[in-house]
Every structure is written in C-alpha cells, then in structure tokens.
Write a protein that holds these residues in place. Structure first.
Motif, PDB file in Angstrom:
ATOM      1  N   LYS A 149      -8.300  25.135  89.222  1.00 41.44           N
ATOM      2  CA  LYS A 149      -9.560  26.129  89.130  1.00 41.44           C
ATOM      3  C   LYS A 149     -10.366  25.503  87.823  1.00 41.44           C
ATOM      4  O   LYS A 149     -11.600  25.956  87.630  1.00 41.44           O
ATOM      5  CB  LYS A 149      -8.952  27.584  88.364  1.00 41.44           C
ATOM      6  CG  LYS A 149      -8.405  28.500  89.520  1.00 41.44           C
ATOM      7  CD  LYS A 149      -8.335  29.846  89.053  1.00 41.44           C
ATOM      8  CE  LYS A 149      -7.723  30.522  90.177  1.00 41.44           C
ATOM      9  NZ  LYS A 149      -7.352  32.129  89.454  1.00 41.44           N
ATOM     10  N   LYS A 150     -10.010  24.373  87.304  1.00 40.84           N
ATOM     11  CA  LYS A 150     -10.646  23.605  86.226  1.00 40.84           C
ATOM     12  C   LYS A 150     -11.071  24.532  84.985  1.00 40.84           C
ATOM     13  O   LYS A 150     -12.127  24.575  84.578  1.00 40.84           O
ATOM     14  CB  LYS A 150     -12.086  23.240  86.878  1.00 40.84           C
ATOM     15  CG  LYS A 150     -11.815  22.109  88.051  1.00 40.84           C
ATOM     16  CD  LYS A 150     -13.010  21.653  88.780  1.00 40.84           C
ATOM     17  CE  LYS A 150     -12.706  20.974  90.019  1.00 40.84           C
ATOM     18  NZ  LYS A 150     -14.223  20.521  90.527  1.00 40.84           N
ATOM     19  N   GLN A 151     -10.116  25.489  84.785  1.00 37.56           N
ATOM     20  CA  GLN A 151     -10.224  26.485  83.625  1.00 37.56           C
ATOM     21  C   GLN A 151      -9.657  25.782  82.502  1.00 37.56           C
ATOM     22  O   GLN A 151      -8.370  26.018  82.016  1.00 37.56           O
ATOM     23  CB  GLN A 151      -9.594  27.796  84.060  1.00 37.56           C
ATOM     24  CG  GLN A 151     -10.317  28.501  85.197  1.00 37.56           C
ATOM     25  CD  GLN A 151      -9.717  29.916  85.476  1.00 37.56           C
ATOM     26  OE1 GLN A 151      -8.464  30.100  85.209  1.00 37.56           O
ATOM     27  NE2 GLN A 151     -10.225  30.731  86.532  1.00 37.56           N
ATOM     28  N   LYS A 176     -14.879  28.113  85.566  1.00 38.06           N
ATOM     29  CA  LYS A 176     -14.832  27.951  84.349  1.00 38.06           C
ATOM     30  C   LYS A 176     -15.602  28.703  83.144  1.00 38.06           C
ATOM     31  O   LYS A 176     -15.028  28.974  82.061  1.00 38.06           O
ATOM     32  CB  LYS A 176     -14.947  26.430  84.074  1.00 38.06           C
ATOM     33  CG  LYS A 176     -14.626  25.805  82.677  1.00 38.06           C
ATOM     34  CD  LYS A 176     -14.856  24.043  82.771  1.00 38.06           C
ATOM     35  CE  LYS A 176     -14.494  23.781  81.399  1.00 38.06           C
ATOM     36  NZ  LYS A 176     -14.936  22.215  81.343  1.00 38.06           N
ATOM     37  N   LYS A 177     -16.725  28.900  83.335  1.00 33.86           N
ATOM     38  CA  LYS A 177     -17.742  29.663  82.777  1.00 33.86           C
ATOM     39  C   LYS A 177     -17.226  31.361  82.522  1.00 33.86           C
ATOM     40  O   LYS A 177     -17.474  31.853  81.550  1.00 33.86           O
ATOM     41  CB  LYS A 177     -19.101  29.826  83.368  1.00 33.86           C
ATOM     42  CG  LYS A 177     -19.683  28.059  83.267  1.00 33.86           C
ATOM     43  CD  LYS A 177     -21.118  28.173  83.887  1.00 33.86           C
ATOM     44  CE  LYS A 177     -21.624  26.830  83.957  1.00 33.86           C
ATOM     45  NZ  LYS A 177     -22.766  26.791  84.479  1.00 33.86           N
ATOM     46  N   ILE A 185     -10.506  32.524  74.791  1.00 33.31           N
ATOM     47  CA  ILE A 185      -9.423  33.553  74.219  1.00 33.31           C
ATOM     48  C   ILE A 185      -8.371  34.218  75.312  1.00 33.31           C
ATOM     49  O   ILE A 185      -7.417  34.197  75.321  1.00 33.31           O
ATOM     50  CB  ILE A 185     -10.195  34.831  73.539  1.00 33.31           C
ATOM     51  CG1 ILE A 185     -10.796  34.457  72.549  1.00 33.31           C
ATOM     52  CG2 ILE A 185      -9.263  35.911  73.384  1.00 33.31           C
ATOM     53  CD1 ILE A 185     -10.272  33.711  71.411  1.00 33.31           C
ATOM     54  N   SER A 186      -8.947  34.433  76.559  1.00 35.67           N
ATOM     55  CA  SER A 186      -8.210  34.903  77.513  1.00 35.67           C
ATOM     56  C   SER A 186      -7.313  33.777  77.898  1.00 35.67           C
ATOM     57  O   SER A 186      -5.972  34.153  78.082  1.00 35.67           O
ATOM     58  CB  SER A 186      -9.201  35.333  78.814  1.00 35.67           C
ATOM     59  OG  SER A 186      -8.251  35.713  79.931  1.00 35.67           O
ATOM     60  N   ILE A 187      -7.859  32.518  78.140  1.00 36.35           N
ATOM     61  CA  ILE A 187      -6.860  31.662  78.542  1.00 36.35           C
ATOM     62  C   ILE A 187      -5.687  31.133  77.588  1.00 36.35           C
ATOM     63  O   ILE A 187      -4.344  30.875  77.691  1.00 36.35           O
ATOM     64  CB  ILE A 187      -7.488  30.146  78.959  1.00 36.35           C
ATOM     65  CG1 ILE A 187      -8.542  30.297  80.129  1.00 36.35           C
ATOM     66  CG2 ILE A 187      -6.679  29.068  78.834  1.00 36.35           C
ATOM     67  CD1 ILE A 187      -7.564  30.575  81.465  1.00 36.35           C
ATOM     68  N   ILE A 223      -0.287  31.034  75.719  1.00 36.40           N
ATOM     69  CA  ILE A 223       0.766  31.588  74.755  1.00 36.40           C
ATOM     70  C   ILE A 223       1.821  32.504  75.402  1.00 36.40           C
ATOM     71  O   ILE A 223       2.968  32.229  75.274  1.00 36.40           O
ATOM     72  CB  ILE A 223       0.275  32.307  73.603  1.00 36.40           C
ATOM     73  CG1 ILE A 223      -0.677  31.242  72.837  1.00 36.40           C
ATOM     74  CG2 ILE A 223       1.091  32.753  72.640  1.00 36.40           C
ATOM     75  CD1 ILE A 223      -1.506  31.766  71.734  1.00 36.40           C
ATOM     76  N   GLY A 224       1.410  33.356  76.303  1.00 33.77           N
ATOM     77  CA  GLY A 224       2.307  34.250  76.806  1.00 33.77           C
ATOM     78  C   GLY A 224       3.292  33.392  77.802  1.00 33.77           C
ATOM     79  O   GLY A 224       4.748  33.755  77.762  1.00 33.77           O
TER      80      GLY A 224
END
Length: 201
Positions: free
Chosen positions: A31-33, A101-102, A107-109, A114-115
């Motif tokens: 997804k290029k995130q 990506k935008k 923060i979400s990623i 981390i999860g």
C-alpha cells in the motif's frame, strides 16, 4: 566475528517464519503506507528485545510464566479480531493507491505496528527467550557481537520485506488483485487466531 555471524544466522532463521507482523509489513509495503516507519519500529523493537534477552534472560525467565503468556495471547486474539473486522468491513471499498499514503496517519500506523509487534508472544519467545537462552553462557563481548549480528539480520529482513513489497505493489494496483490479497490476509489471520486458541486450550 564468528559470534556476529552466528547471531545473524540464528536471528534470520527465526524471523523468516511467516507471522502476523510479517504479513502486516508486506501489506504496508504493497500500500506504500509509511514503509520506513513500519520497518524502523519493527527493527528497533527487535534490537531492544534481543539485547534484553541476551543480558537479562535469567531475570525474565522468572516472571514470564504461563499466566502472563495467556494474557498476551488473549490480547493478541482481540487485536487480530479487530484487524480482521476492519478488513471485512472495508472489503468492497475502493483502494486508491495514489492517495493511500496520505489518508493514513503516522500515529495510526505507529500504533498498529506496535500492536503487531509487542502483543505477539512469539516475538518474546524468539528474541528474549530463545536468543537469551542460546547465548546465556557467552562472555559479555561475545554476547554483544551475537546481539549485533542478530539485530543486523532483523534490520535487513524488515527493510527488504517492506521495500520489496513496495516494488511489487505495481502488480497489486488492481482492485481484483487487492481483494485476493485481502482474502489471503483475512484467512491467514483467522488461522493464526485458531492456532493461538489451540495453544491456550
């Protein structure tokens, strides 16, 4: 140098086993995130856990009992169920790769990565306990070299996985292909939950 190489080989043999964290890294690459952020968090987390295991193995082994492992497994199941639910909920939504990506915040990623990293009990068994136990009789300088080698393997693996997935994303920029990928992810995560439940029972 032999301990550096030994650490590298031991770590890469453990990390190659496919798991929820690796699938998540692959998905973010496709997804290029925020690929760099995801790979960096995974690699630094391994670095921290590897050295904690190598130098504090005898301390942690007293506290990581079956109850704590059960709690981690339950938390991981809940986390994976939420992840699967979000996948099913958005299954028919269009994936617009140029804006993907935008639309996803760092923060979400960050929290997702981390999860997938710290709620997985296997990350502790591989890094803290296996590598810690394996190197418990090494001298301090040997432990450092072993840890550096293991950490290098982790950094190379995650960044290769993330950016190779990004390279291959050109073949996934098709709604039908992406639906197939999502079916695989949902299926894999569901099987993983079943496997964890078997371990608990």
């Amino acid at each position: 140098m032999e301990y550096l190489f030994l650490g590298f080989l031991t770590s890469i043999s453990l990390i190659l086993a496919i798991g929820a964290q690796n699938i998540f890294v692959i998905e973010q690459g496709l997804k290029k995130q925020h690929i760099f952020l995801v790979c960096l968090i995974c690699s630094i987390s391994d670095f921290i856990l590897i050295f904690l295991g190598i130098f504090l193995f005898h301390y942690f082994i007293q506290y990581f009992n079956s109850t704590i492992e059960l709690i981690f497994n339950i938390l991981l199941i809940l986390f994976l169920l939420h992840f699967i639910y979000s996948k099913i909920k958005n299954y028919n939504s269009s994936v617009i790769f140029n804006s993907e990506k935008k639309n996803i915040s760092k923060i979400s990623i960050l929290f997702k990565t981390i999860g997938f990293t710290y709620l997985n009990p296997h990350v502790y068994s591989d890094t803290v306990f296996f590598l810690g136990n394996f190197s418990k009789n090494f001298l301090n300088n040997e432990k450092i070299l072993f840890g550096i080698g293991a950490s290098i393997a982790s950094f190379l693996f995650f960044f290769s996985l993330g950016y190779l997935s990004k390279f291959l994303s050109q073949y996934a920029e098709n709604q039908k292909v992406w639906k197939v990928i999502n079916i695989f992810i949902i299926t894999f995560m569901s099987v993983l939950i079943f496997y964890i439940l078997l371990e608990i029972i």
